[in-house]
Motif scaffolding. Sequence first.
Motif, short mmCIF file in Angstrom:
data_model
loop_
_atom_site.label_atom_id
_atom_site.label_comp_id
_atom_site.label_asym_id
_atom_site.label_seq_id
_atom_site.Cartn_x
_atom_site.Cartn_y
_atom_site.Cartn_z
N GLY A 19 3.95 -6.33 -25.82
CA GLY A 19 2.86 -5.61 -26.46
C GLY A 19 1.91 -4.95 -25.49
N LEU A 20 2.38 -4.72 -24.24
CA LEU A 20 1.52 -4.14 -23.21
C LEU A 20 1.82 -2.67 -22.96
CD1 LEU A 20 1.76 -7.11 -20.68
CD2 LEU A 20 -0.13 -6.60 -22.24
N VAL A 21 2.95 -2.17 -23.46
CA VAL A 21 3.37 -0.78 -23.26
C VAL A 21 3.72 -0.22 -24.64
CG1 VAL A 21 5.11 0.72 -22.20
CG2 VAL A 21 4.21 -1.24 -20.93
N PRO A 22 3.35 1.03 -24.91
CA PRO A 22 3.64 1.61 -26.24
C PRO A 22 5.13 1.67 -26.55
CG PRO A 22 2.03 2.94 -25.05
CD PRO A 22 2.57 1.94 -24.07
N LEU B 253 11.33 -3.03 -16.72
CA LEU B 253 9.93 -3.44 -16.69
C LEU B 253 9.19 -2.84 -17.89
CD1 LEU B 253 8.36 -5.21 -14.69
CD2 LEU B 253 7.54 -3.12 -13.61
N THR B 254 9.52 -1.60 -18.22
CA THR B 254 8.91 -0.97 -19.39
C THR B 254 9.31 -1.69 -20.68
OG1 THR B 254 8.86 1.17 -18.27
CG2 THR B 254 8.74 1.19 -20.68
N LEU B 255 10.59 -2.03 -20.77
CA LEU B 255 11.06 -2.74 -21.97
C LEU B 255 10.38 -4.09 -22.11
CD1 LEU B 255 14.84 -1.84 -21.75
CD2 LEU B 255 13.28 -1.19 -23.58
N LEU B 256 10.20 -4.78 -20.99
CA LEU B 256 9.50 -6.06 -21.05
C LEU B 256 8.05 -5.84 -21.48
CD1 LEU B 256 9.34 -9.09 -20.62
CD2 LEU B 256 8.91 -8.67 -18.18
N PHE C 237 11.39 5.82 -21.00
CA PHE C 237 10.51 6.65 -20.20
C PHE C 237 9.54 5.75 -19.45
CE2 PHE C 237 6.71 9.57 -20.00
CZ PHE C 237 7.20 10.29 -18.92
N TYR C 238 9.81 5.56 -18.14
CA TYR C 238 8.97 4.67 -17.32
C TYR C 238 7.80 5.45 -16.73
CZ TYR C 238 7.41 2.09 -13.23
OH TYR C 238 6.64 1.46 -12.29
N GLN C 239 6.65 4.80 -16.66
CA GLN C 239 5.48 5.37 -16.00
C GLN C 239 4.93 4.35 -15.00
OE1 GLN C 239 2.57 6.62 -18.88
NE2 GLN C 239 3.77 8.39 -19.56
#
Length: 241
Positions: free
Chosen positions: A57-60, A49-52, A71-73
Amino acid sequence: MAFAVAVFGAPAPAEAHPFGDPQTVAIALDRNRPDVVHVRWKVGGLDDLTLLGIALGLVPQDRVMLDGAVFYQESDAAALGASDRFAAYLAKQITVTSGGRACPGSVQPPNDLGRSGATVDYTCPGPVGTVAVAVRTLTDLNPAYRTLATGPRGARAVYGSGQDSHDWVLGEAAVPGGVPDEASVTGVPEQQLGRSAAVQLGGVLVGVVLVAAGGLLLFRRSTRRRNAATALPSGRPGPLG
């Protein structure tokens, strides 16, 4: 990844991790509206989900460590779930066609994207019988991603790159001529999978018993030869009974 970057103008791509738990989709017909198909998508691993999110362009980008670990948050799921960009991605990568006509999809706002996934409602031109459902989520990041799909009455299918569309029998609308039945197009029913596994397990057990019996016979023959050689004065083995 190249597709996502081109469409959404995302920063430098992150490495995809397609070898964890697979993503899933659950396909069902609306109980009250025979022209509406529900598809619930759920990511396999939260790092996916983080990679997606990075691709959209929604996650740094710095959530990916130098060694490739992600590193998932908790905020990642919230960022995607509230984004129109994610909704557009989901509706574009998962499509439903009934009778050769596209069914427009509407993504429902997810309550907990990371744990419950997101649902897309597809409204078809009329009551559906057999529909074609295509799933291309995450395979644009890496073609090794797979999707496990479930449908009515235990029907199952596996999606992958190059196998991104399957037919599903959902309703009672007339099935076009030449379209095979549910079991043959959407995978093997669960009961048959169980029997197949039992047959394979039985074959393995029979093989183990035969090998053990052969080993015991060789051991007994070897022991009898040594006993016979010890009993003779010449030390040469005598005839075996």
